[in-house]
Scaffold this active site. Sequence first.
Site, PDB file in Angstrom:
ATOM      1  N   ASN A  49      67.172  81.430  26.342  1.00 48.13           N
ATOM      2  CA  ASN A  49      65.873  81.680  25.717  1.00 48.13           C
ATOM      3  C   ASN A  49      65.095  82.687  26.558  1.00 48.13           C
ATOM      4  O   ASN A  49      65.140  82.667  27.800  1.00 48.13           O
ATOM      5  CB  ASN A  49      65.079  80.401  25.454  1.00 48.13           C
ATOM      6  CG  ASN A  49      64.937  79.476  26.631  1.00 48.13           C
ATOM      7  OD1 ASN A  49      65.766  79.440  27.517  1.00 48.13           O
ATOM      8  ND2 ASN A  49      63.868  78.712  26.636  1.00 48.13           N
ATOM      9  N   GLU A  51      61.277  84.068  26.667  1.00 50.85           N
ATOM     10  CA  GLU A  51      59.916  83.849  26.156  1.00 50.85           C
ATOM     11  C   GLU A  51      59.034  85.070  26.410  1.00 50.85           C
ATOM     12  O   GLU A  51      59.403  85.999  27.123  1.00 50.85           O
ATOM     13  CB  GLU A  51      59.329  82.596  26.819  1.00 50.85           C
ATOM     14  CG  GLU A  51      60.130  81.355  26.464  1.00 50.85           C
ATOM     15  CD  GLU A  51      59.525  80.076  27.006  1.00 50.85           C
ATOM     16  OE1 GLU A  51      58.658  80.129  27.900  1.00 50.85           O
ATOM     17  OE2 GLU A  51      59.945  78.999  26.517  1.00 50.85           O
ATOM     18  N   CYS A  60      65.213  82.250  21.010  1.00 44.54           N
ATOM     19  CA  CYS A  60      65.959  81.081  21.473  1.00 44.54           C
ATOM     20  C   CYS A  60      67.333  81.479  22.015  1.00 44.54           C
ATOM     21  O   CYS A  60      67.860  82.551  21.688  1.00 44.54           O
ATOM     22  CB  CYS A  60      66.167  80.092  20.334  1.00 44.54           C
ATOM     23  SG  CYS A  60      64.666  79.304  19.735  1.00 44.54           S
ATOM     24  N   GLU A  62      70.289  80.314  21.296  1.00 47.93           N
ATOM     25  CA  GLU A  62      71.329  80.445  20.271  1.00 47.93           C
ATOM     26  C   GLU A  62      71.281  81.827  19.637  1.00 47.93           C
ATOM     27  O   GLU A  62      72.302  82.489  19.434  1.00 47.93           O
ATOM     28  CB  GLU A  62      71.128  79.404  19.160  1.00 47.93           C
ATOM     29  CG  GLU A  62      71.207  77.960  19.619  1.00 47.93           C
ATOM     30  CD  GLU A  62      69.875  77.365  20.021  1.00 47.93           C
ATOM     31  OE1 GLU A  62      69.092  78.066  20.705  1.00 47.93           O
ATOM     32  OE2 GLU A  62      69.630  76.209  19.668  1.00 47.93           O
ATOM     33  N   CYS A  95      66.390  74.763  16.591  1.00 48.76           N
ATOM     34  CA  CYS A  95      65.220  74.932  15.724  1.00 48.76           C
ATOM     35  C   CYS A  95      65.646  75.479  14.357  1.00 48.76           C
ATOM     36  O   CYS A  95      66.766  75.961  14.162  1.00 48.76           O
ATOM     37  CB  CYS A  95      64.187  75.852  16.388  1.00 48.76           C
ATOM     38  SG  CYS A  95      64.562  77.611  16.236  1.00 48.76           S
ATOM     39  N   CYS A  98      66.896  79.158  14.235  1.00 46.93           N
ATOM     40  CA  CYS A  98      68.277  79.328  14.721  1.00 46.93           C
ATOM     41  C   CYS A  98      69.280  78.796  13.718  1.00 46.93           C
ATOM     42  O   CYS A  98      70.363  79.366  13.541  1.00 46.93           O
ATOM     43  CB  CYS A  98      68.448  78.641  16.077  1.00 46.93           C
ATOM     44  SG  CYS A  98      67.627  79.535  17.404  1.00 46.93           S
TER      45      CYS A  98
END
Length: 138
Positions: A49, A51, A60, A62, A95, A98
């Site tokens: 991830n 940010e 993210c 993934e 999430c 993703c």
Amino acid sequence: MRSEDWQALQDRLLQEAIAAADSAWCPHSEFPVGAALLTADGKVIRGCNVENVSYGLTNCAERSALFSAISQGLAPGSFKALLVYAPKVPVISPCGACRQVMVELLAQDCPVICVGHDSAATRHWTAGQLLPGAFIEF
Ligand code: THU
């Protein structure tokens, strides 16, 4: 594949995802996540991830792995497995964003293995199971 070989492969993916989580840029959430994507020729592409202070720009782990793979010229639907690891929860749950990306870039029967700090809580999904009724065509 023999179950011992599959277990060894998952162990390898977990080590890669742990290493990926170490690269996470997560100063805002302090919630590192790593992903390891197994390619058709047995290579592993990592993602973490990333940010941003403008929170909505966060990517993210993934999606980082999948977008990296596509950027390297690999074909959507060609991947053999995706393992996601987050050390701060018993088991990670991808999430919705993703899941939508997985549905498009992974084969529907591609294994998605979700791991946290409690190995007994590990969940084995397929990409298709993670988003029933997904928007896939227009
Ligand atoms: N995150 C992931 O990278 N993958 C998931 O499956 C869930 C959430 C990230 C996004 C954000 O950087 C942090 O974890 C907290 O939500």
